[in-house]
Design a protein around this motif. Structure first.
Motif, PDB file in Angstrom:
ATOM      1  N   PRO A  56       0.831  -1.209   0.000  1.00  0.00           N
ATOM      2  CA  PRO A  56       0.000   0.000   0.000  1.00  0.00           C
ATOM      3  C   PRO A  56       0.866   1.259   0.000  1.00  0.00           C
ATOM      4  CG  PRO A  56      -0.257  -1.230   2.060  1.00  0.00           C
ATOM      5  CD  PRO A  56       0.705  -1.993   1.212  1.00  0.00           C
ATOM      6  N   ARG A  57       0.223   2.365  -0.334  1.00  0.00           N
ATOM      7  CA  ARG A  57       0.956   3.651  -0.365  1.00  0.00           C
ATOM      8  C   ARG A  57       1.536   3.959   1.016  1.00  0.00           C
ATOM      9  NH1 ARG A  57       0.514   9.320  -2.118  1.00  0.00           N
ATOM     10  NH2 ARG A  57      -0.449   8.806  -4.089  1.00  0.00           N
ATOM     11  N   LEU A  58       2.840   4.201   1.064  1.00  0.00           N
ATOM     12  CA  LEU A  58       3.498   4.470   2.349  1.00  0.00           C
ATOM     13  C   LEU A  58       3.658   5.958   2.641  1.00  0.00           C
ATOM     14  CD1 LEU A  58       6.426   1.845   2.321  1.00  0.00           C
ATOM     15  CD2 LEU A  58       4.241   1.680   3.495  1.00  0.00           C
ATOM     16  N   TYR A  59       3.694   6.774   1.558  1.00  0.00           N
ATOM     17  CA  TYR A  59       3.977   8.196   1.743  1.00  0.00           C
ATOM     18  C   TYR A  59       2.933   9.076   1.078  1.00  0.00           C
ATOM     19  CZ  TYR A  59       8.369   6.211   3.156  1.00  0.00           C
ATOM     20  OH  TYR A  59       9.305   5.455   3.812  1.00  0.00           O
ATOM     21  N   LYS A  60       2.663  10.212   1.712  1.00  0.00           N
ATOM     22  CA  LYS A  60       1.732  11.185   1.149  1.00  0.00           C
ATOM     23  C   LYS A  60       2.406  11.935   0.001  1.00  0.00           C
ATOM     24  CE  LYS A  60       0.348  12.268   5.805  1.00  0.00           C
ATOM     25  NZ  LYS A  60       0.640  13.208   6.857  1.00  0.00           N
ATOM     26  N   LYS A  61       1.574  12.685  -0.729  1.00  0.00           N
ATOM     27  CA  LYS A  61       2.117  13.595  -1.729  1.00  0.00           C
ATOM     28  C   LYS A  61       2.826  14.728  -0.973  1.00  0.00           C
ATOM     29  CE  LYS A  61      -0.510  14.327  -5.456  1.00  0.00           C
ATOM     30  NZ  LYS A  61      -1.493  14.910  -6.360  1.00  0.00           N
ATOM     31  N   VAL A  62       4.052  15.088  -1.363  1.00  0.00           N
ATOM     32  CA  VAL A  62       4.759  16.155  -0.645  1.00  0.00           C
ATOM     33  C   VAL A  62       5.204  17.263  -1.598  1.00  0.00           C
ATOM     34  CG1 VAL A  62       5.633  14.600   1.116  1.00  0.00           C
ATOM     35  CG2 VAL A  62       7.074  15.114  -0.824  1.00  0.00           C
ATOM     36  N   LYS A  63       5.278  18.454  -1.039  1.00  0.00           N
ATOM     37  CA  LYS A  63       5.744  19.607  -1.804  1.00  0.00           C
ATOM     38  C   LYS A  63       6.771  20.318  -0.921  1.00  0.00           C
ATOM     39  CE  LYS A  63       2.887  23.096  -3.343  1.00  0.00           C
ATOM     40  NZ  LYS A  63       1.737  23.604  -4.051  1.00  0.00           N
ATOM     41  N   ASN A  64       7.801  20.866  -1.496  1.00  0.00           N
ATOM     42  CA  ASN A  64       8.835  21.582  -0.717  1.00  0.00           C
ATOM     43  C   ASN A  64       9.339  20.736   0.456  1.00  0.00           C
ATOM     44  OD1 ASN A  64       8.435  23.724  -2.448  1.00  0.00           O
ATOM     45  ND2 ASN A  64       6.890  24.654  -1.134  1.00  0.00           N
ATOM     46  N   GLN A  95      16.209  19.842  12.745  1.00  0.00           N
ATOM     47  CA  GLN A  95      16.619  20.665  13.894  1.00  0.00           C
ATOM     48  C   GLN A  95      16.083  20.076  15.193  1.00  0.00           C
ATOM     49  OE1 GLN A  95      18.747  22.549  13.213  1.00  0.00           O
ATOM     50  NE2 GLN A  95      18.429  23.563  11.265  1.00  0.00           N
ATOM     51  N   GLN A  96      14.905  19.432  15.112  1.00  0.00           N
ATOM     52  CA  GLN A  96      14.314  18.868  16.335  1.00  0.00           C
ATOM     53  C   GLN A  96      14.838  17.456  16.638  1.00  0.00           C
ATOM     54  OE1 GLN A  96      10.065  18.960  15.633  1.00  0.00           O
ATOM     55  NE2 GLN A  96      10.142  21.120  15.077  1.00  0.00           N
ATOM     56  N   GLY A  97      15.781  16.990  15.822  1.00  0.00           N
ATOM     57  CA  GLY A  97      16.349  15.654  16.033  1.00  0.00           C
ATOM     58  C   GLY A  97      15.404  14.527  15.639  1.00  0.00           C
ATOM     59  N   LYS A  98      14.404  14.830  14.787  1.00  0.00           N
ATOM     60  CA  LYS A  98      13.454  13.784  14.350  1.00  0.00           C
ATOM     61  C   LYS A  98      13.768  13.383  12.915  1.00  0.00           C
ATOM     62  CE  LYS A  98       9.568  15.903  16.788  1.00  0.00           C
ATOM     63  NZ  LYS A  98       8.431  16.741  16.430  1.00  0.00           N
ATOM     64  N   ARG A  99      13.279  12.181  12.498  1.00  0.00           N
ATOM     65  CA  ARG A  99      13.484  11.765  11.103  1.00  0.00           C
ATOM     66  C   ARG A  99      12.418  12.411  10.228  1.00  0.00           C
ATOM     67  NH1 ARG A  99      15.228   6.429   8.170  1.00  0.00           N
ATOM     68  NH2 ARG A  99      15.420   8.005   6.550  1.00  0.00           N
ATOM     69  N   PRO A 100      12.833  13.293   9.309  1.00  0.00           N
ATOM     70  CA  PRO A 100      11.865  14.050   8.516  1.00  0.00           C
ATOM     71  C   PRO A 100      10.898  13.174   7.709  1.00  0.00           C
ATOM     72  CG  PRO A 100      14.061  14.974   8.289  1.00  0.00           C
ATOM     73  CD  PRO A 100      14.222  13.691   9.030  1.00  0.00           C
ATOM     74  N   ILE A 101      11.350  12.027   7.251  1.00  0.00           N
ATOM     75  CA  ILE A 101      10.476  11.204   6.396  1.00  0.00           C
ATOM     76  C   ILE A 101       9.264  10.689   7.191  1.00  0.00           C
ATOM     77  CG2 ILE A 101      11.603   8.936   6.662  1.00  0.00           C
ATOM     78  CD1 ILE A 101      11.316   8.772   3.497  1.00  0.00           C
ATOM     79  N   ASP A 102       9.391  10.619   8.507  1.00  0.00           N
ATOM     80  CA  ASP A 102       8.260  10.188   9.335  1.00  0.00           C
ATOM     81  C   ASP A 102       7.084  11.161   9.223  1.00  0.00           C
ATOM     82  OD1 ASP A 102       9.628   7.982  10.159  1.00  0.00           O
ATOM     83  OD2 ASP A 102      10.318   8.857  12.049  1.00  0.00           O
TER      84      ASP A 102
END
Ligand SMILES: O=C(O)CCC(=O)C(=O)O
Ligand SMILES: [Fe+2]
Length: 167
Positions: free
Chosen positions: A138-146, A156-163
């Motif tokens: 199934p689709r794992l990621y949303k449509k993203v822009k920028n 900067q917050q120490g999180k994984r952006p792809i999440d």
């Protein structure tokens, strides 16, 4: 990469748009008396689609994470290292993984590298290729822009952006 998945060969490239970004960064890691206390670059995955790295010809430091282990990248003079970034992980619906990596410091030598980040033009929507979505995957990621903007906020917050863009 598209051909290796039996896809139309421009299906990833089409998502870059006509004004794709090529951003170059020169990294200087000064020698550090306490490599046990300081990293050159903290663990991260790249926010690009693809990154091309020209490593230092003499000083090692780059490591990739695999199964909770850090694996060193050996010195390969003049070789270009090609790394998959988050945006290719998104376009390939998670088939090509954007690996976490870090850079160690060295107590005796400075290290210099050049990284070239290739990414879709800003404002262009990026999403998993239709053919890579089905009942089994199934689709794992949303449509993203920028994505790069989201990337830096999370980084900067120490999180994984792809999440932030998971369905
Ligand atoms: O300096 C290196 O070996 C890698 C640099 C890197 O990971 C980056 O600039 O994102
Ligand atoms: Fe990186």
């Amino acid at each position: 990469m598209a051909r290796s998945l039996n896809l139309e060969e421009n299906c990833f490239l089409n998502q870059y748009g006509d004004r794709a970004i090529m951003l170059q960064r020169f990294n200087l890691y000064p020698r550090c008396p306490r490599p046990d206390l300081a990293l050159g670059l903290k663990p991260h995955a790249d926010g690009s689609a693809i990154t091309i790295v020209l490593q230092d010809k003499e000083v090692e430091g780059l490591q990739f994470q695999k199964d909770d282990q850090w694996l060193r990248v050996p010195i390969m003079p003049h070789a270009l290292l090609i790394n998959v970034g988050d945006q290719v992980e998104i376009m390939s619906n998670g088939i090509f993984k954007s690996p976490v990596h870090r850079v160690l410091t060295n107590s005796e030598r400075d290290r210099i590298t050049v990284a070239m980040f290739c990414a879709p033009e800003s404002g262009k929507e990026v999403e998993p290729v239709e053919e890579l979505i089905d009942d089994k995957r199934p689709r794992l990621y949303k449509k993203v822009k920028n994505y790069v903007e989201t990337y830096f906020q999370y980084y900067q917050q120490g999180k994984r952006p792809i999440d932030a863009v998971k369905v």
